[in-house]
Design an enzyme around this catalytic site. Structure first.
Site, PDB file in Angstrom:
ATOM      1  N   ASP A   1      16.621  14.907  40.369  1.00  0.00           N
ATOM      2  CA  ASP A   1      15.488  14.707  39.453  1.00  0.00           C
ATOM      3  C   ASP A   1      14.622  15.974  39.376  1.00  0.00           C
ATOM      4  O   ASP A   1      14.345  16.497  38.299  1.00  0.00           O
ATOM      5  CB  ASP A   1      14.670  13.470  39.863  1.00  0.00           C
ATOM      6  CG  ASP A   1      14.251  13.477  41.320  1.00  0.00           C
ATOM      7  OD1 ASP A   1      14.818  14.270  42.112  1.00  0.00           O
ATOM      8  OD2 ASP A   1      13.354  12.692  41.683  1.00  0.00           O
TER       9      ASP A   1
ATOM     10  N   ASP B   1      27.557  15.743  35.913  1.00  0.00           N
ATOM     11  CA  ASP B   1      27.655  15.368  34.500  1.00  0.00           C
ATOM     12  C   ASP B   1      26.298  15.576  33.826  1.00  0.00           C
ATOM     13  O   ASP B   1      26.196  16.189  32.756  1.00  0.00           O
ATOM     14  CB  ASP B   1      28.086  13.888  34.426  1.00  0.00           C
ATOM     15  CG  ASP B   1      28.244  13.399  33.007  1.00  0.00           C
ATOM     16  OD1 ASP B   1      28.791  14.146  32.180  1.00  0.00           O
ATOM     17  OD2 ASP B   1      27.817  12.253  32.731  1.00  0.00           O
TER      18      ASP B   1
ATOM     19  N   LYS C   1      20.797  13.528  45.920  1.00  0.00           N
ATOM     20  CA  LYS C   1      19.642  12.622  45.977  1.00  0.00           C
ATOM     21  C   LYS C   1      19.689  11.931  47.342  1.00  0.00           C
ATOM     22  O   LYS C   1      19.592  10.701  47.456  1.00  0.00           O
ATOM     23  CB  LYS C   1      19.720  11.612  44.808  1.00  0.00           C
ATOM     24  CG  LYS C   1      18.506  10.725  44.634  1.00  0.00           C
ATOM     25  CD  LYS C   1      17.290  11.421  44.064  1.00  0.00           C
ATOM     26  CE  LYS C   1      16.089  10.497  44.126  1.00  0.00           C
ATOM     27  NZ  LYS C   1      14.859  11.121  43.583  1.00  0.00           N
TER      28      LYS C   1
ATOM     29  N   TYR D   1      32.221   7.663  39.517  1.00  0.00           N
ATOM     30  CA  TYR D   1      33.360   7.643  38.596  1.00  0.00           C
ATOM     31  C   TYR D   1      34.617   7.088  39.258  1.00  0.00           C
ATOM     32  O   TYR D   1      35.699   7.107  38.658  1.00  0.00           O
ATOM     33  CB  TYR D   1      33.662   9.056  38.090  1.00  0.00           C
ATOM     34  CG  TYR D   1      32.728   9.531  36.999  1.00  0.00           C
ATOM     35  CD1 TYR D   1      31.388   9.771  37.269  1.00  0.00           C
ATOM     36  CD2 TYR D   1      33.186   9.751  35.706  1.00  0.00           C
ATOM     37  CE1 TYR D   1      30.531  10.221  36.280  1.00  0.00           C
ATOM     38  CE2 TYR D   1      32.335  10.195  34.708  1.00  0.00           C
ATOM     39  CZ  TYR D   1      31.016  10.430  35.000  1.00  0.00           C
ATOM     40  OH  TYR D   1      30.166  10.873  34.012  1.00  0.00           O
TER      41      TYR D   1
HETATM   42  C1  IPM Z   1      31.941  14.862  30.286  1.00  0.00           C
HETATM   43  C2  IPM Z   1      31.823  13.583  29.536  1.00  0.00           C
HETATM   44  C3  IPM Z   1      32.733  12.535  30.185  1.00  0.00           C
HETATM   45  C4  IPM Z   1      32.195  12.302  31.579  1.00  0.00           C
HETATM   46  C5  IPM Z   1      32.879  11.228  29.407  1.00  0.00           C
HETATM   47  C6  IPM Z   1      33.389  11.459  28.007  1.00  0.00           C
HETATM   48  C7  IPM Z   1      33.751  10.240  30.117  1.00  0.00           C
HETATM   49  O1  IPM Z   1      30.503  13.177  29.469  1.00  0.00           O
HETATM   50  O2  IPM Z   1      33.063  15.392  30.390  1.00  0.00           O
HETATM   51  O3  IPM Z   1      30.929  15.356  30.778  1.00  0.00           O
HETATM   52  O4  IPM Z   1      31.294  11.488  31.788  1.00  0.00           O
HETATM   53  O5  IPM Z   1      32.687  12.955  32.496  1.00  0.00           O
HETATM   54 MG    MG Z   2      29.135  14.605  30.235  1.00  0.00          MG
END
Ligand code: IPM
Ligand code: MG
Length: 375
Positions: free
Chosen positions: A244, A268, A211, A141
């Protein structure tokens, strides 16, 4: 003057409805707060070229906490097409406001409790009580991405990385590179947050999700740091699992897990899985927590197809409000709220469509509010 200043960021889609529902319950517990609306979301991208306007960033610099609804996001090309005509073709690039908010305000802990409330017909198993700590500012990210890939970067990678040779002959527009960036500091503080939580709340085990057998550099660092941090918490078991395998084991033996800690993307993924195990999108709540500011939200998105129908389950957002109360130190109010949620779920009379019922968003909020003892 109210005791707390809370930024109120509904966003768009069903974000507006679920935040309205959360407000019913917050008013009922009697939180002494001033709620200040902040513009954020798709509408502001379309009309201003900025989904997270500077005025909202400034607002967040000056509040105790924030509640956030949801925001529509679309891939780069689709987003560009929706800009008003004067802004189209000006080189504006859409980036998810929530991801930016997490980075800009260094909200490095993404805390996602996943608890099965007794009697929820959507529970995968009763008594599940998992807590996820997801690193929230770096990893895949980080936003360090290239498409097309600049020649300069390709040249450097060719010199520095043998495996890159397999891609070196490609035209810049025929491949893309997204960098996974993990730091020692970022890894250290999320793992420490998970262990501190375990210590403070009597949890027995922290499982580090990674991983590192394939993604050696970044996940290797994460795991190395995690092992180091774990030494400071001898009373808490430390366990390691590949992402996984983790998804299979979680379904197979969910009671083997307690607190999970993971880099951003694995966190996530695993948090959606755990949310589903305790009822799905209507129950997944989330806190984005830094040292100075914390922003609470439902884990679900803006569900544009349901927007305006007041149909979706607001419990995820109401539980996010409970997390906010706890973070503000209003734990008494937080537990009143949670007990009310729990009582409504257990009674099974008021259920939204996802739970097999026909109650609307605000009916659910009102039922929860009615359970809260008058203050
Ligand atoms: C979350 C969502 C977000 C992320 C998106 C909306 C950018 O999936 O908060 O888990 O990937 O973090
Ligand atoms: Mg999410």
């Amino acid at each position: 003057m109210a005791k707390y200043r809370i930024a109120w960021l509904p966003g768009d889609g069903i974000g507006i409805e679920v935040l309205e529902a959360a407000r019913v319950v917050l008013d009922r517990v009697g939180l002494d707060a001033e709620y200040i609306h902040g513009d954020i979301g798709w509408e502001f991208w379309r009309t201003e070229g900025e989904a997270f306007p500077k005025r909202t960033i400034d607002l967040l610099k000056n509040v105790d906490a924030a509640m956030f609804g949801a925001i529509t996001s679309k891939p780069a090309k689709a987003a560009e097409l929706e800009l008003v005509s004067g802004l189209r073709g000006t080189g504006l690039q859409y980036r998810s406001p929530i991801v930016r908010m997490r980075q800009l305000f260094d909200l490095y802990v993404c805390l996602r409790p996943c608890k099965a409330y007794a009697g929820n017909p959507l529970n995968y198993k009763e008594n599940l009580d998992l807590v996820i700590f997801r690193e929230n500012t770096e990893d895949l990210y980080a936003g360090v991405e290239f498409n097309p890939v600049p020649a300069e970067l390709a040249e450097t990678l060719k010199k520095l990385s043998k495996p890159f040779g397999a891609f070196a002959g490609l035209a810049p527009e025929d491949y893309a590179v997204s960098c996974k960036v993990n730091t020692r500091k970022g890894s250290e503080r999320i793992v420490r947050a998970a262990f501190e939580f375990a210590r403070n709340f009597g949890r027995k085990k922290v499982t580090v999700v990674h991983k590192a057998n394939v993604v050696r550099a970044t996940d290797g660092l994460f795991l190395e740091v995690a092992r180091e941090v774990a030494k400071g918490y001898p009373e808490i078991a430390m366990d390691e699992a590949n992402i996984d395998a983790m998804t299979m084991w979680l379904l197979k033996n969910p009671f083997n897990y307690d607190v999970l800690v993971a880099p951003n993307l694995y966190g996530d993924i695993v948090s959606d899985l755990c949310a589903q195990m305790v009822g799905g999108l209507g129950f997944g709540c989330s806190g984005n927590i830094g040292d100075k500011l914390a922003v609470f939200e439902p884990t679900h998105g803006s569900a544009p197809k349901y927007a305006g129908q007041y149909k979706v389950n607001p419990i995820a957002t109401i539980l996010a409000a409970k997390m906010m109360l706890d973070w503000l130190g209003e734990t008494g109010l937080g537990s009143q709220l949670e007990q009310a949620v729990s009582a409504v779920i257990a009674a099974g009379k008021v259920r939204t469509y996802d739970m097999g019922g026909s109650a609307k968003t605000l009916e659910m909020a009102n039922a929860i509010a009615a359970e809260i003892a008058a203050v």
